[in-house]
Motif scaffolding. Sequence first.
Motif, PDB file in Angstrom:
ATOM      1  N   ALA A 113       0.862  -1.187   0.000  1.00  0.00           N
ATOM      2  CA  ALA A 113       0.000   0.000   0.000  1.00  0.00           C
ATOM      3  C   ALA A 113       0.896   1.233   0.000  1.00  0.00           C
ATOM      4  O   ALA A 113       2.095   1.143   0.288  1.00  0.00           O
ATOM      5  CB  ALA A 113      -0.915  -0.007   1.216  1.00  0.00           C
ATOM      6  N   ASN A 114       0.317   2.387  -0.333  1.00  0.00           N
ATOM      7  CA  ASN A 114       1.069   3.644  -0.369  1.00  0.00           C
ATOM      8  C   ASN A 114       0.386   4.644   0.562  1.00  0.00           C
ATOM      9  O   ASN A 114      -0.641   5.225   0.226  1.00  0.00           O
ATOM     10  CB  ASN A 114       1.102   4.173  -1.809  1.00  0.00           C
ATOM     11  N   HIS A 115       0.969   4.805   1.746  1.00  0.00           N
ATOM     12  CA  HIS A 115       0.342   5.605   2.792  1.00  0.00           C
ATOM     13  C   HIS A 115       1.475   6.204   3.623  1.00  0.00           C
ATOM     14  O   HIS A 115       2.582   5.653   3.621  1.00  0.00           O
ATOM     15  CB  HIS A 115      -0.560   4.671   3.627  1.00  0.00           C
ATOM     16  N   PRO A 116       1.252   7.315   4.350  1.00  0.00           N
ATOM     17  CA  PRO A 116       2.387   7.948   5.044  1.00  0.00           C
ATOM     18  C   PRO A 116       3.004   7.118   6.162  1.00  0.00           C
ATOM     19  O   PRO A 116       4.090   7.448   6.638  1.00  0.00           O
ATOM     20  CB  PRO A 116       1.772   9.234   5.612  1.00  0.00           C
ATOM     21  N   PRO A 118       3.757   2.883   7.596  1.00  0.00           N
ATOM     22  CA  PRO A 118       3.773   1.525   7.019  1.00  0.00           C
ATOM     23  C   PRO A 118       2.386   0.874   7.027  1.00  0.00           C
ATOM     24  O   PRO A 118       1.733   0.798   8.070  1.00  0.00           O
ATOM     25  CB  PRO A 118       4.753   0.778   7.932  1.00  0.00           C
ATOM     26  N   THR A 119       1.974   0.437   5.852  1.00  0.00           N
ATOM     27  CA  THR A 119       0.591  -0.024   5.640  1.00  0.00           C
ATOM     28  C   THR A 119       0.580  -1.185   4.658  1.00  0.00           C
ATOM     29  O   THR A 119       1.391  -1.232   3.735  1.00  0.00           O
ATOM     30  CB  THR A 119      -0.261   1.137   5.061  1.00  0.00           C
ATOM     31  N   VAL A 120      -0.331  -2.106   4.863  1.00  0.00           N
ATOM     32  CA  VAL A 120      -0.604  -3.146   3.862  1.00  0.00           C
ATOM     33  C   VAL A 120      -2.094  -3.167   3.546  1.00  0.00           C
ATOM     34  O   VAL A 120      -2.918  -2.659   4.310  1.00  0.00           O
ATOM     35  CB  VAL A 120      -0.195  -4.558   4.350  1.00  0.00           C
ATOM     36  N   GLY A 121      -2.419  -3.760   2.408  1.00  0.00           N
ATOM     37  CA  GLY A 121      -3.774  -4.205   2.132  1.00  0.00           C
ATOM     38  C   GLY A 121      -3.797  -5.709   2.319  1.00  0.00           C
ATOM     39  O   GLY A 121      -2.775  -6.318   2.658  1.00  0.00           O
ATOM     40  N   TYR A 122      -4.940  -6.332   2.096  1.00  0.00           N
ATOM     41  CA  TYR A 122      -5.006  -7.792   2.211  1.00  0.00           C
ATOM     42  C   TYR A 122      -5.820  -8.383   1.069  1.00  0.00           C
ATOM     43  O   TYR A 122      -6.836  -7.809   0.653  1.00  0.00           O
ATOM     44  CB  TYR A 122      -5.650  -8.204   3.543  1.00  0.00           C
ATOM     45  N   LEU A 123      -5.354  -9.522   0.574  1.00  0.00           N
ATOM     46  CA  LEU A 123      -6.127 -10.317  -0.367  1.00  0.00           C
ATOM     47  C   LEU A 123      -6.576 -11.565   0.380  1.00  0.00           C
ATOM     48  O   LEU A 123      -5.736 -12.311   0.894  1.00  0.00           O
ATOM     49  CB  LEU A 123      -5.272 -10.711  -1.571  1.00  0.00           C
ATOM     50  N   ALA A 132     -10.006  -8.378  -2.479  1.00  0.00           N
ATOM     51  CA  ALA A 132      -8.849  -7.591  -2.066  1.00  0.00           C
ATOM     52  C   ALA A 132      -9.335  -6.355  -1.340  1.00  0.00           C
ATOM     53  O   ALA A 132     -10.361  -5.777  -1.695  1.00  0.00           O
ATOM     54  CB  ALA A 132      -8.031  -7.184  -3.289  1.00  0.00           C
ATOM     55  N   PHE A 133      -8.593  -5.971  -0.313  1.00  0.00           N
ATOM     56  CA  PHE A 133      -8.875  -4.766   0.454  1.00  0.00           C
ATOM     57  C   PHE A 133      -7.621  -3.905   0.368  1.00  0.00           C
ATOM     58  O   PHE A 133      -6.539  -4.352   0.748  1.00  0.00           O
ATOM     59  CB  PHE A 133      -9.203  -5.170   1.897  1.00  0.00           C
ATOM     60  N   SER A 134      -7.760  -2.703  -0.158  1.00  0.00           N
ATOM     61  CA  SER A 134      -6.567  -1.890  -0.453  1.00  0.00           C
ATOM     62  C   SER A 134      -5.851  -1.421   0.805  1.00  0.00           C
ATOM     63  O   SER A 134      -4.679  -1.060   0.748  1.00  0.00           O
ATOM     64  CB  SER A 134      -6.965  -0.658  -1.278  1.00  0.00           C
ATOM     65  N   GLY A 135      -6.544  -1.420   1.960  1.00  0.00           N
ATOM     66  CA  GLY A 135      -6.016  -0.670   3.093  1.00  0.00           C
ATOM     67  C   GLY A 135      -6.120   0.809   2.761  1.00  0.00           C
ATOM     68  O   GLY A 135      -6.638   1.188   1.710  1.00  0.00           O
ATOM     69  N   ASP A 136      -5.640   1.669   3.642  1.00  0.00           N
ATOM     70  CA  ASP A 136      -5.562   3.083   3.281  1.00  0.00           C
ATOM     71  C   ASP A 136      -4.421   3.207   2.284  1.00  0.00           C
ATOM     72  O   ASP A 136      -3.293   2.812   2.573  1.00  0.00           O
ATOM     73  CB  ASP A 136      -5.231   3.945   4.510  1.00  0.00           C
ATOM     74  N   SER A 137      -4.713   3.758   1.115  1.00  0.00           N
ATOM     75  CA  SER A 137      -3.644   3.873   0.127  1.00  0.00           C
ATOM     76  C   SER A 137      -3.959   4.938  -0.902  1.00  0.00           C
ATOM     77  O   SER A 137      -5.099   5.060  -1.350  1.00  0.00           O
ATOM     78  CB  SER A 137      -3.425   2.532  -0.587  1.00  0.00           C
ATOM     79  N   GLY A 138      -2.940   5.681  -1.275  1.00  0.00           N
ATOM     80  CA  GLY A 138      -3.034   6.577  -2.416  1.00  0.00           C
ATOM     81  C   GLY A 138      -2.652   5.817  -3.676  1.00  0.00           C
ATOM     82  O   GLY A 138      -2.744   4.583  -3.737  1.00  0.00           O
ATOM     83  N   ILE A 157     -11.850  -0.591  -1.833  1.00  0.00           N
ATOM     84  CA  ILE A 157     -10.757   0.365  -2.020  1.00  0.00           C
ATOM     85  C   ILE A 157     -11.070   1.715  -1.383  1.00  0.00           C
ATOM     86  O   ILE A 157     -12.212   2.166  -1.360  1.00  0.00           O
ATOM     87  CB  ILE A 157     -10.413   0.491  -3.531  1.00  0.00           C
ATOM     88  N   ASP A 158     -10.014   2.318  -0.861  1.00  0.00           N
ATOM     89  CA  ASP A 158     -10.065   3.615  -0.185  1.00  0.00           C
ATOM     90  C   ASP A 158     -10.218   4.736  -1.215  1.00  0.00           C
ATOM     91  O   ASP A 158      -9.311   4.976  -2.007  1.00  0.00           O
ATOM     92  CB  ASP A 158      -8.749   3.754   0.609  1.00  0.00           C
ATOM     93  N   VAL A 159     -11.371   5.404  -1.203  1.00  0.00           N
ATOM     94  CA  VAL A 159     -11.505   6.682  -1.915  1.00  0.00           C
ATOM     95  C   VAL A 159     -12.003   7.676  -0.872  1.00  0.00           C
ATOM     96  O   VAL A 159     -13.194   7.802  -0.611  1.00  0.00           O
ATOM     97  CB  VAL A 159     -12.464   6.607  -3.121  1.00  0.00           C
TER      98      VAL A 159
END
Length: 230
Positions: A113-116, A118-123, A132-138, A157-159
Amino acid sequence: MDDSLLVDAGTGIELLNMEQMLAIRDVVITHAHIDHIIGLPLMLATIYDQHKEPINLYALPEVIEALEQHIFNWTIWPDYTCLPEERPIISLHKINVGDTLELQGKKIEALPANHPTPTVGYLVSDENTSFAFSGDSGINDVLWPILNDRKPDLLIIDVSFTDEVDELARLSGHLTPSHLADQLQQLEHHARIMITHLKPGFEDTIMQQCRKVLPDWQIDRLHHGDLITV
Ligand SMILES: [Zn+2]
Ligand SMILES: [Zn+2]
């Protein structure tokens, strides 16, 4: 998610009754931001004198360390990793991006994931289905080749933001509807899309903008307490 597997522990925990909380066996956490963990210490206190089996929590090493230093530190909250002494209520396990856990008959792969922080998403997948869950991510270009390989039926997905605050979304590591449209050009199959983490007060605008820029996709909003069938 299932009755006994929880992905993140935010304010949604408040919707669970005692029986549902006691049924939780495994918790996977995407990152240490408070909206994703705040329900956990409260839940442990609630079930403390009734729980039978320890809860296993899985997260990145930085997230585990943050929980140990900043939550379960005897100041903010008791250290439930050593309470009760004879059989602590929770056990913390470190995972890394790319790891796959096998829990309760499901495979759970930690996605980048891309977040300020350390972050993951999960499949999450079993023999029948996957999501799939993106987690918080840009904007996160490394995610899409993985999803093209795994082909989840559903993508949550996080929007968080509307298109009007593009810069804020980029700085805070979240997507806007237009970012989502750009990102989905890299996804080779039309998974069902569920939007989550919408900024309070802007939910309807975000959903309208998503549907406008992605007219050919099935897009729904994930609400608190939704039961997802895939
Ligand atoms: Zn976050
Ligand atoms: Zn968040």
